[in-house]
Design a protein around this motif. Structure first.
Motif, PDB file in Angstrom:
ATOM      1  N   VAL A   1       0.871  -1.170   0.000  1.00 60.38           N
ATOM      2  CA  VAL A   1       0.000   0.000   0.000  1.00 60.38           C
ATOM      3  C   VAL A   1       0.907   1.218   0.000  1.00 60.38           C
ATOM      4  O   VAL A   1       1.865   1.288   0.770  1.00 60.38           O
ATOM      5  CB  VAL A   1      -0.923   0.047   1.232  1.00 60.38           C
ATOM      6  CG1 VAL A   1      -1.789   1.311   1.207  1.00 60.38           C
ATOM      7  CG2 VAL A   1      -1.795  -1.198   1.305  1.00 60.38           C
TER       8      VAL A   1
ATOM      9  N   ASP B   1     -13.360   4.113  -5.393  1.00 61.28           N
ATOM     10  CA  ASP B   1     -12.577   2.888  -5.229  1.00 61.28           C
ATOM     11  C   ASP B   1     -12.532   2.248  -6.616  1.00 61.28           C
ATOM     12  O   ASP B   1     -13.565   1.800  -7.124  1.00 61.28           O
ATOM     13  CB  ASP B   1     -13.228   1.973  -4.199  1.00 61.28           C
ATOM     14  CG  ASP B   1     -12.356   0.771  -3.841  1.00 61.28           C
ATOM     15  OD1 ASP B   1     -11.265   0.642  -4.440  1.00 61.28           O
ATOM     16  OD2 ASP B   1     -12.766  -0.015  -2.976  1.00 61.28           O
TER      17      ASP B   1
ATOM     18  N   SER C   1      -2.715   0.421  -4.204  1.00 60.72           N
ATOM     19  CA  SER C   1      -2.431  -0.891  -3.634  1.00 60.72           C
ATOM     20  C   SER C   1      -2.613  -1.969  -4.689  1.00 60.72           C
ATOM     21  O   SER C   1      -3.263  -1.755  -5.720  1.00 60.72           O
ATOM     22  CB  SER C   1      -3.356  -1.166  -2.443  1.00 60.72           C
ATOM     23  OG  SER C   1      -3.111  -2.445  -1.896  1.00 60.72           O
TER      24      SER C   1
ATOM     25  N   ILE D   1      -7.680  -0.345   3.306  1.00 59.53           N
ATOM     26  CA  ILE D   1      -6.489   0.050   2.567  1.00 59.53           C
ATOM     27  C   ILE D   1      -5.900   1.332   3.160  1.00 59.53           C
ATOM     28  O   ILE D   1      -4.694   1.443   3.396  1.00 59.53           O
ATOM     29  CB  ILE D   1      -6.818   0.273   1.072  1.00 59.53           C
ATOM     30  CG1 ILE D   1      -7.380  -1.001   0.439  1.00 59.53           C
ATOM     31  CG2 ILE D   1      -5.586   0.769   0.327  1.00 59.53           C
ATOM     32  CD1 ILE D   1      -6.417  -2.135   0.322  1.00 59.53           C
TER      33      ILE D   1
ATOM     34  N   TYR E   1      -2.334   2.120   5.292  1.00 62.11           N
ATOM     35  CA  TYR E   1      -1.369   3.183   4.980  1.00 62.11           C
ATOM     36  C   TYR E   1      -1.097   4.061   6.199  1.00 62.11           C
ATOM     37  O   TYR E   1       0.034   4.497   6.425  1.00 62.11           O
ATOM     38  CB  TYR E   1      -1.862   4.048   3.827  1.00 62.11           C
ATOM     39  CG  TYR E   1      -0.838   5.094   3.450  1.00 62.11           C
ATOM     40  CD1 TYR E   1       0.240   4.758   2.635  1.00 62.11           C
ATOM     41  CD2 TYR E   1      -0.909   6.384   3.964  1.00 62.11           C
ATOM     42  CE1 TYR E   1       1.211   5.695   2.333  1.00 62.11           C
ATOM     43  CE2 TYR E   1       0.060   7.317   3.669  1.00 62.11           C
ATOM     44  CZ  TYR E   1       1.120   6.971   2.845  1.00 62.11           C
ATOM     45  OH  TYR E   1       2.096   7.894   2.572  1.00 62.11           O
TER      46      TYR E   1
END
Length: 414
Positions: free
Chosen positions: A240, A271, A305, A323, A327
């Motif tokens: 990521v 997304d 990612s 995700i 990070y």
């Protein structure tokens, strides 16, 4: 009498670290048994033709100096070695002394493998007893980043020029993998080309990529090479990162967002599965997941990612929130760098040659792991953990001095 590290025969405890609500410095130092250092001395031949500054003695001296002082140098290490406290603690004959220039020469020549192997063995034991795998995400999070340490060019044998040459300084670059709580690996770079994170961070990742299949590597946007992203994905290395806002891409598929697409102060905008452009109109037809998000003040972010449900070990699709949460864990390595710089002398070179730099690096990481466990299990801050760890060592010395001189330490507070 043969001594274990810090004369721990006086403080033998039977409880496992993972079962303790808190932990003492003496318990943690059991992670560095005398037998380990003896075996590594024989394996690496670090003591070949050495009478005074042999491997275990340099190891204990550097550990003692890093604990006792915020800014140690060769002269302060000389004073520590010649002190009554150090000699009593490590069973050194009263008449044995060293000079700082002898220590400098020894650091420049002794076998680094002794310290590297000690660090690797202690890391394995620390991670075995205290592994902070994030069960909510089912991953071992490996944060990867670099830190620079500078010195005047006249002192540093070799280093990286950064910024203006007029300041007369060079830097050494350390790229560290922080797996969960502990620094799991480190690479040292001194060539000018290694100022580029597209070279250093992937090298550090590829070195440890096969250690655990559930690793997710998290790194910042200093890595921007599309070829690197594809290489990591081809090697089944989950990652990521972030992209620069001007990154160009082609949308392949939109992934439905959850009902409340907000995490912390970030609103998730989209997304998507995308192809990235490399340069010009060169499209890299390798799918990645891109998640644009926006902060309340209007600042935007692009999270990238390869965590897509195409691998057997990841049979489900993580939500966009997960995700971003992964990070956010990257910040831990920034805190770690600040800790070792402020509390463990890492912003200062004791030795300026390649050999000595690496030795001090491994010793710093070893001590950092002990203090990180001490901090976490005792619920302390970094500065307080370092201070109390040091005070406990001093208490051990005080007890030994009293007992060795025929007194009774239990009478001190009567």
């Amino acid at each position: 009498m043969t001594t274990s590290f810090l004369i721990l025969h006086l403080y033998v405890l039977t409880m496992e670290i993972k079962d303790l609500p808190g932990i003492s410095a003496s318990e943690l130092l059991k992670l560095i048994p005398e037998d380990l250092l003896v075996d590594l001395s024989l394996e690496t031949k670090v003591d070949y033709q050495v009478k005074k500054l042999y491997g275990r003695r340099v190891f204990t001296l550097l550990a003692f100096g890093l604990i006792e002082s915020e800014r140690i140098g060769l002269r302060s290490l000389q004073d520590f070695f010649n002190s009554t406290h150090y000699k009593v603690l490590f069973n050194v004959d009263e008449s044995t002394t060293i000079k700082y220039n002898s220590l400098s020469t020894r650091l420049a020549k002794m076998n680094v493998e002794f310290f590297k192997k000690a660090y690797e063995a202690i890391y394995e034991e620390c991670s075995r007893l205290y592994d902070e795998k994030d069960l909510s995400l089912l991953y071992r999070i490996v944060r990867v980043d670099s830190v620079m340490v500078c010195e005047t060019a006249t002192k540093l044998e070799k280093g990286i020029n950064v910024g203006s040459k007029k300041d007369g300084k060079k830097q050494v670059k350390y790229t560290v993998c922080l797996t969960n709580l502990f620094p799991s690996s480190v690479e040292v770079f001194r060539d000018q080309c290694h100022i580029n994170e597209n070279l250093t961070i992937p090298q550090a990742i590829l070195k440890v990529i096969d250690k655990n299949k559930d690793n997710v590597f998290v790194f910042d946007r200093g890595v921007s090479s599309r070829e690197i992203f594809c290489e990591l994905d081809d090697k089944d290395c989950s990652f990521v990162t972030r992209l620069k806002l001007d990154a160009r891409y082609q949308v392949i598929q939109n992934i439905p967002l959850p009902e409340n697409p907000v995490i912390g102060n970030l609103s998730i905008l989209k997304d998507q599965l995308v192809y990235l452009y490399k340069s010009g109109n060169n499209l890299v037809e390798h799918p990645f997941r891109l998640i644009p998000a926006e902060r309340k003040d209007g600042k935007r972010f692009l999270f990238l990612s390869n965590l897509i449900n195409t691998r057997e070990e990841f049979p489900y699709l993580l939500e966009a929130k997960d995700i971003i949460l992964l990070y956010k864990k990257r910040w831990d390595i920034e805190v770690f760098f600040r800790f070792i710089k402020q509390e463990l002398n890492f912003s200062h070179f004791i030795s300026v040659n390649q050999n000595g730099i690496q030795i001090l690096l491994y010793m710093t990481l070893i001590l950092a792991m002990l203090i990180l466990i001490y901090k976490r299990l005792n619920g302390l801050g970094y500065k307080t953990a370092k201070r109390r760890f040091m005070l406990e060592i001093r208490d051990i010395i005080a007890v030994m001095l009293i007992e060795f001189s025929g007194g009774d330490p239990s009478r001190v507070f009567r």
